[in-house]
Design a protein around this motif. Structure first.
Motif: not given
Length: 112
Positions: A61-88
């Motif tokens: 649920t962590l988000m960083i918010v600016g005036g006209t933008w925001w970043m939230k936590r997400s994950s993207s699938p990786s073929q060999s290792i499960g999922s990779v977590e990071g900012w979207e």
């Protein structure tokens, strides 16, 4: 791979020409505002495994918010290792300044 949350955050912001002190308006977690300085101190001390199988390491649920933008936590699938977590990163869409009369919202050429 172990990742430092503050370094990851700074890199994600820098990629979009954003400065934490100057451009971040709010930090939100679990629907609550948290102090920017508190976030920075905690993030500097937070090292996590960015690859996971079933759950986020960092609160999703962590988000960083600016005036006209925001970043939230997400994950993207990786073929060999499960999922990779990071900012979207997201930007608020620009609002057109010209109105146009349309006849349908369907995906056809009739709206032109």
């Amino acid at each position: 791979m172990k990742v430092n949350l503050w370094q990851e955050t700074e890199a994600a912001l820098k990629e979009h020409d954003i400065d934490f002190d100057r451009d971040v308006n709010n930090v939100v977690i679990n629907g609550h505002l948290i102090n920017k300085g508190d976030f920075m101190r905690l993030a500097e001390r937070t090292n996590y495994e960015d690859v996971y199988a079933t759950k986020f390491e960092i609160n999703p649920t962590l988000m960083i918010v600016g005036g006209t933008w925001w970043m939230k936590r997400s994950s993207s699938p990786s073929q060999s290792i499960g999922s990779v977590e990071g900012w979207e990163f997201h930007r608020q869409p620009e609002v057109p300044v010209v109105y146009k009369e349309i006849k349908t919202l369907m995906n056809t050429k009739k709206y032109e």
